[in-house]
Design a protein around this motif. Structure first.
Motif, PDB file in Angstrom:
ATOM      1  N   MET A   1      66.137  56.733  49.763  1.00 33.81           N
ATOM      2  CA  MET A   1      66.011  56.598  51.196  1.00 33.81           C
ATOM      3  C   MET A   1      64.700  55.890  51.506  1.00 33.81           C
ATOM      4  O   MET A   1      63.662  56.240  50.988  1.00 33.81           O
ATOM      5  N   LYS A   2      64.771  54.886  52.372  1.00 38.92           N
ATOM      6  CA  LYS A   2      63.570  54.147  52.758  1.00 38.92           C
ATOM      7  C   LYS A   2      63.093  54.647  54.121  1.00 38.92           C
ATOM      8  O   LYS A   2      63.834  54.622  55.100  1.00 38.92           O
ATOM      9  N   ILE A   3      61.837  55.096  54.157  1.00 40.65           N
ATOM     10  CA  ILE A   3      61.241  55.611  55.385  1.00 40.65           C
ATOM     11  C   ILE A   3      60.181  54.638  55.877  1.00 40.65           C
ATOM     12  O   ILE A   3      59.312  54.213  55.114  1.00 40.65           O
ATOM     13  N   LEU A   4      60.264  54.312  57.167  1.00 40.65           N
ATOM     14  CA  LEU A   4      59.245  53.508  57.814  1.00 40.65           C
ATOM     15  C   LEU A   4      58.277  54.458  58.502  1.00 40.65           C
ATOM     16  O   LEU A   4      58.676  55.210  59.391  1.00 40.65           O
ATOM     17  N   ALA A   5      57.023  54.454  58.068  1.00 38.38           N
ATOM     18  CA  ALA A   5      55.979  55.294  58.658  1.00 38.38           C
ATOM     19  C   ALA A   5      55.123  54.410  59.566  1.00 38.38           C
ATOM     20  O   ALA A   5      54.458  53.486  59.098  1.00 38.38           O
ATOM     21  N   VAL A   6      55.153  54.704  60.869  1.00 37.51           N
ATOM     22  CA  VAL A   6      54.461  53.877  61.851  1.00 37.51           C
ATOM     23  C   VAL A   6      53.333  54.680  62.486  1.00 37.51           C
ATOM     24  O   VAL A   6      53.581  55.665  63.181  1.00 37.51           O
ATOM     25  N   ASP A   7      52.089  54.252  62.239  1.00 39.07           N
ATOM     26  CA  ASP A   7      50.925  54.904  62.830  1.00 39.07           C
ATOM     27  C   ASP A   7      49.770  53.927  62.773  1.00 39.07           C
ATOM     28  O   ASP A   7      49.612  53.210  61.789  1.00 39.07           O
ATOM     29  N   ASP A   8      48.951  53.898  63.833  1.00 39.91           N
ATOM     30  CA  ASP A   8      47.805  52.986  63.838  1.00 39.91           C
ATOM     31  C   ASP A   8      46.613  53.549  63.076  1.00 39.91           C
ATOM     32  O   ASP A   8      45.668  52.836  62.783  1.00 39.91           O
TER      33      ASP A   8
END
Length: 162
Positions: free
Chosen positions: A1-8
């Motif tokens: 499973m590919k997870i996109l982690a979005v955080d600045d």
């Protein structure tokens, strides 16, 4: 499973990457809303911060959930915004779940795992059938696995003479 982690926040992206990879997930990251939109179509799951540069997480979520290619990708919003209105707005825009920072990695992993299963929902039935076939040489034990309609299964076994 590919997870996109979005955080600045670099440290949060690094933490998510390290921990998710440790648990066997493929992780890609994004530091702003525009980068998140670019990378989202290749993801199976998205962990999305709200306070992002360029496009905030609400707008990213709204766009992803309205696009045919990305509308079915589960999104957990992970944010320092903890007011009820923030949570409600995130969920109304299509987020599947909402977690406040600081967060527990164990809880996040449990929530991700909850969205991860896409297989046959009759898994227990299949395992019981295999178990019964393996117990065919001991029919008195195989019969002890009872099907309870609408509920599941029950094991009721009493040895002879007891």
């Amino acid at each position: 499973m590919k997870i996109l982690a979005v955080d600045d926040d670099d440290s949060i992206r690094d933490l998510l990457t390290l921990q998710l990879r440790r648990h066997g997930y493929d992780v890609v990251t994004a530091a702003d809303g525009e980068e998140a939109l670019e990378k989202a179509p290749t993801a199976d799951f998205i962990v999305l911060d709200l306070m992002l540069p360029k496009l905030d997480g609400y707008e990213v979520c709204r766009r992803l959930k309205s696009a045919e290619k990305t509308k079915n990708i589960p999104i957990i919003m992970l944010t320092a915004k903890t007011e009820e209105i923030d949570t409600v707005l995130g969920l109304e825009l299509g987020a599947d779940d909402y977690m406040a920072k600081p967060f527990s990695m164990r809880e996040l992993l449990a929530r991700i795992w909850g969205y991860e299963y896409y297989g046959d929902t009759r898994t227990v039935d299949v395992h019981i059938r295999h178990l019964r076939s393996k117990l065919a040489s001991a029919p008195e034990i195989a019969k002890a696995i009872e099907t309870v309609r609408g509920v599941g299964y029950r094991f009721q076994y009493e040895e002879a003479g007891k």
